[in-house]
Design a protein around this motif. Structure first.
Motif, PDB file in Angstrom:
ATOM      1  N   LYS A 103      34.107 -11.243  70.514  1.00 18.97           N
ATOM      2  CA  LYS A 103      34.021 -12.704  70.495  1.00 18.97           C
ATOM      3  C   LYS A 103      35.301 -13.333  71.053  1.00 18.97           C
ATOM      4  O   LYS A 103      35.247 -14.287  71.843  1.00 18.97           O
ATOM      5  N   GLU A 104      36.460 -12.778  70.633  1.00 19.72           N
ATOM      6  CA  GLU A 104      37.729 -13.305  71.136  1.00 19.72           C
ATOM      7  C   GLU A 104      37.828 -13.146  72.649  1.00 19.72           C
ATOM      8  O   GLU A 104      38.315 -14.053  73.347  1.00 19.72           O
ATOM      9  N   MET A 105      37.335 -11.992  73.166  1.00 17.82           N
ATOM     10  CA  MET A 105      37.425 -11.745  74.615  1.00 17.82           C
ATOM     11  C   MET A 105      36.576 -12.752  75.381  1.00 17.82           C
ATOM     12  O   MET A 105      37.017 -13.327  76.388  1.00 17.82           O
ATOM     13  N   LEU A 106      35.352 -13.031  74.896  1.00 12.23           N
ATOM     14  CA  LEU A 106      34.469 -13.972  75.589  1.00 12.23           C
ATOM     15  C   LEU A 106      35.042 -15.387  75.528  1.00 12.23           C
ATOM     16  O   LEU A 106      34.927 -16.150  76.500  1.00 12.23           O
ATOM     17  N   GLU A 107      35.644 -15.733  74.396  1.00 14.61           N
ATOM     18  CA  GLU A 107      36.270 -17.052  74.282  1.00 14.61           C
ATOM     19  C   GLU A 107      37.426 -17.181  75.261  1.00 14.61           C
ATOM     20  O   GLU A 107      37.614 -18.234  75.888  1.00 14.61           O
ATOM     21  N   ASN A 108      38.198 -16.097  75.419  1.00  8.98           N
ATOM     22  CA  ASN A 108      39.330 -16.115  76.369  1.00  8.98           C
ATOM     23  C   ASN A 108      38.827 -16.209  77.815  1.00  8.98           C
ATOM     24  O   ASN A 108      39.458 -16.874  78.655  1.00  8.98           O
ATOM     25  N   VAL A 109      37.709 -15.541  78.110  1.00  7.21           N
ATOM     26  CA  VAL A 109      37.128 -15.611  79.469  1.00  7.21           C
ATOM     27  C   VAL A 109      36.745 -17.049  79.789  1.00  7.21           C
ATOM     28  O   VAL A 109      37.050 -17.586  80.858  1.00  7.21           O
TER      29      VAL A 109
ATOM     30  N   GLN B 265      39.692  -7.997  88.063  1.00  5.97           N
ATOM     31  CA  GLN B 265      40.000  -6.620  87.646  1.00  5.97           C
ATOM     32  C   GLN B 265      39.699  -6.385  86.157  1.00  5.97           C
ATOM     33  O   GLN B 265      40.046  -5.344  85.612  1.00  5.97           O
ATOM     34  N   LEU B 266      39.077  -7.361  85.532  1.00  8.47           N
ATOM     35  CA  LEU B 266      38.684  -7.294  84.105  1.00  8.47           C
ATOM     36  C   LEU B 266      39.891  -7.302  83.170  1.00  8.47           C
ATOM     37  O   LEU B 266      39.775  -6.974  81.986  1.00  8.47           O
ATOM     38  N   ARG B 267      41.027  -7.791  83.673  1.00  8.93           N
ATOM     39  CA  ARG B 267      42.229  -7.927  82.841  1.00  8.93           C
ATOM     40  C   ARG B 267      42.260  -9.381  82.330  1.00  8.93           C
ATOM     41  O   ARG B 267      43.050 -10.213  82.766  1.00  8.93           O
ATOM     42  N   TYR B 268      41.358  -9.657  81.390  1.00 11.98           N
ATOM     43  CA  TYR B 268      41.138 -11.051  80.958  1.00 11.98           C
ATOM     44  C   TYR B 268      42.347 -11.640  80.218  1.00 11.98           C
ATOM     45  O   TYR B 268      42.654 -12.823  80.370  1.00 11.98           O
ATOM     46  N   ALA B 269      43.015 -10.868  79.430  1.00 12.03           N
ATOM     47  CA  ALA B 269      44.176 -11.373  78.710  1.00 12.03           C
ATOM     48  C   ALA B 269      45.285 -11.753  79.680  1.00 12.03           C
ATOM     49  O   ALA B 269      45.932 -12.809  79.541  1.00 12.03           O
ATOM     50  N   LYS B 270      45.503 -10.900  80.712  1.00 13.76           N
ATOM     51  CA  LYS B 270      46.512 -11.175  81.738  1.00 13.76           C
ATOM     52  C   LYS B 270      46.149 -12.420  82.526  1.00 13.76           C
ATOM     53  O   LYS B 270      47.001 -13.281  82.819  1.00 13.76           O
ATOM     54  N   ALA B 271      44.863 -12.551  82.899  1.00 12.36           N
ATOM     55  CA  ALA B 271      44.400 -13.705  83.661  1.00 12.36           C
ATOM     56  C   ALA B 271      44.633 -14.996  82.865  1.00 12.36           C
ATOM     57  O   ALA B 271      45.073 -16.013  83.415  1.00 12.36           O
TER      58      ALA B 271
END
Length: 566
Positions: A491-497, A530-536
């Motif tokens: 959930k956190e990853m999708l919210e960050n995206v 590159q699927l590095r969502y936190a970095k993006a």
């Protein structure tokens, strides 16, 4: 002229200062004269006249002569001298000889102080003598009256004092010489020595009158009440022993014999007027006798308890033994489907062994009751211990039985929980697959596989026969913790995206005017692909915040409002 005025001023100042000092000395002379009059007015003669009404012999005569000589010395020698010095002081002050005046004043003060000490001493001694005579007379009359009353009491109630009468009479006679000595001293005017006699007789009289008051009571206790109580105890002991009570452990006969012997010694002490220790010991003996009554009562209550609860305890023992055997059989059946910890599985057999020991103890106790060779208080304690052990074993069996009943409930709960975790895993995976994102990061895939593996292990543990619920609960706890963590991170990853996309969209308005930010956003978009969502998210947020501080909060509020309207 210029010197005359200052000279006049100085002379005026000196004159004023001289008059002030003179006034001060005159005040001091007046004070000294007042003190002299006070000494002269002390009522010495009046008090000495009172003394003349006493027997002017011995001490009184000697003291009277001493007081008269001292008073004569003060009035005929010191007072005239003080008058002369006062006159000298006034004359020196009038002549402004202040230093000499001060010296004379100090001499006068010394003489006045000496006279005051002598006159005050005479008054104090007069007061003491006159007071002693009156006090002696009143207190000695009271003592004589008490002595007469004591003699009447002793004559009228000789039976109450028993063998102590001779000693009491001798003690009464011993007061008469003191009375005679007091009368002689008073007649010869030796009032102070007579005072000492009064105080000594008062002390002795107080002790004697106390003994006279308590001896009848203490003798009654020693000769009648305590022996009667001992007799009653012996009869009670005999009746109880005839009624199957075992009382030898109390050693009452031996202790009561010792008390009876001691009563003889206490009576002998009373006869010699040794009262204090006897009173203390009699109270102790009464307490000891009261303890015997308590012990006998305890045996009576203990017998009643044993008679009432012995059969009840036997029935309870049989009942718990029966329940334990049933639970043991049930445990054997349940263990075909469920695996129990070794220590827990041994509970029924362990309890049966303890119950067998309790049965032996109870049989021994029943034998002792029938033989009538044991104290009922001891039997009651043993019966209580057996009853408490039975209750403890029953409670332990009850907890074990509940544990067996809960095994099936725990199994069903575990299966329901695993089904929930499988559904949560499926929902999480579907949520990631349906999300409009470039792809799922490898780390997330690893976490999903880990959660799936934990769920699988827990499911496999539920297929074992017999079933080990402790192991199942352990696996289930790990699977639940892992699955909840995966779902939370997804959930956190999708919210960050979503937040990253919105930040890049918001930052597009500055690309043309801010080349540096454009470059940073390009880096964020590359990390996103590159699927590095936190970095993006970090790169995009930093780029926009540098151009427009506070923009990130605006975007977050906008996302929340959009989600709320949706």
């Amino acid at each position: 002229m210029k010197y005359i005025i200052p000279a006049i001023i100085i002379l005026l100042v000196i004159a004023i200062f001289a008059f002030i000092i003179r006034r001060k000395h005159n005040s001091e002379i007046s004070r000294l004269e007042h003190e002299k009059h006070q000494i002269q007015n002390k009522p010495i003669l009046e008090e000495m006249t009172k003394v003349k009404q006493l027997n002017m012999n011995g001490q009184t005569e000697e003291m009277f002569e001493g007081w008269r000589n001292t008073w004569t010395e003060v009035m005929d020698v010191h007072m005239p001298k003080i008058d002369v010095l006062l006159f000298d002081a006034e004359e020196t002050v009038d002549r402004f000889l202040f230093l000499k005046a001060s010296k004379v004043e100090r001499e006068i003060q010394t003489l006045i102080s000496l006279c005051d000490v002598k006159m005050s001493g005479i008054l104090k001694e007069l007061e003491e003598l006159i007071g002693s005579e009156e006090k002696n007379r009143i207190e000695m009359e009271q003592l004589k009256e008490q002595h007469r009353a004591a003699r009447k009491t002793l004559l009228a109630h000789q039976y109450s004092f028993g063998e102590a009468v001779p000693a009491l009479e001798r003690k009464l006679e011993s007061f008469i010489p003191h009375f005679e000595e007091f009368d002689n001293l008073t007649e010869t005017g030796n009032y102070l020595s007579a005072r000492e006699i009064v105080m000594a007789v008062q002390d002795e009289g107080q002790k004697f009158f106390h003994k006279l008051h308590v001896i009848p009571t203490i003798l009654t206790e020693i000769q009648h009440k305590i022996p009667a109580t001992i007799h009653e105890l012996r009869n009670g002991q005999k009746e109880m022993e005839e009624s199957s009570y075992y009382l030898q452990h109390l050693e009452m006969t031996k202790k009561l014999d010792a008390i009876e012997i001691e009563l003889v010694d206490l009576k002998a002490a009373i006869v010699e007027l040794e009262v204090a220790k006897s009173i203390t010991r009699v109270e102790e003996i009464k307490d000891e006798i009261e303890t015997f009554y308590d012990l006998l009562e305890k045996e009576v209550l203990a017998k009643k308890y044993v008679d009432n609860y012995k059969d009840q305890t036997a029935h309870r023992l049989r009942e718990v033994t029966s329940v334990t055997r049933a639970i043991s059989e049930e445990a054997a059946f349940v263990q075909q489907s469920y695996r129990l910890p070794e220590k827990e599985a041994e509970i029924p057999q362990s309890c049966l062994k303890e119950l067998e020991e309790l049965e032996k103890k109870f049989e021994l106790l029943s034998t002792r009751v029938e033989e009538e060779r044991s104290a009922y208080s001891s039997l009651q304690e043993e019966l209580n211990e057996i009853a408490e052990e039975i209750d403890r074993l029953y409670d332990e069996q009850d907890r074990f039985a509940n544990r067996l009943k809960n095994l099936r409930i725990d199994e069903n709960h575990a299966r329901e929980k695993l089904e929930e975790l499988k559904n949560l895993l499926h929902d999480t995976d579907r949520m990631l697959q349906k999300a409009n994102i470039p792809g799922i990061p490898e780390e997330m895939d690893i976490r999903l596989e880990e959660a799936e593996e934990h769920i699988y292990v827990a499911m496999q543990s539920l297929q074992e026969v017999p079933l080990n619920m402790t192991l199942v609960d352990n696996y289930l706890e790990k699977a639940e913790a892992c699955m909840e963590e995966v779902h939370k991170r997804a959930k956190e990853m999708l919210e960050n995206v979503l937040l990253t996309e919105k930040i890049i969209q918001y930052g597009n308005r500055y690309r043309a005017t801010h080349p540096t930010m454009h470059a940073r956003l390009l880096e964020a978009e590359e990390a996103f692909r590159q699927l590095r969502y936190a970095k993006a998210l970090e790169d995009a947020a930093t780029a926009v915040e540098e151009v427009e501080p506070g923009a990130l909060k605006k975007i977050e509020v906008l996302i929340k409002e959009t989600a709320w309207r949706t």
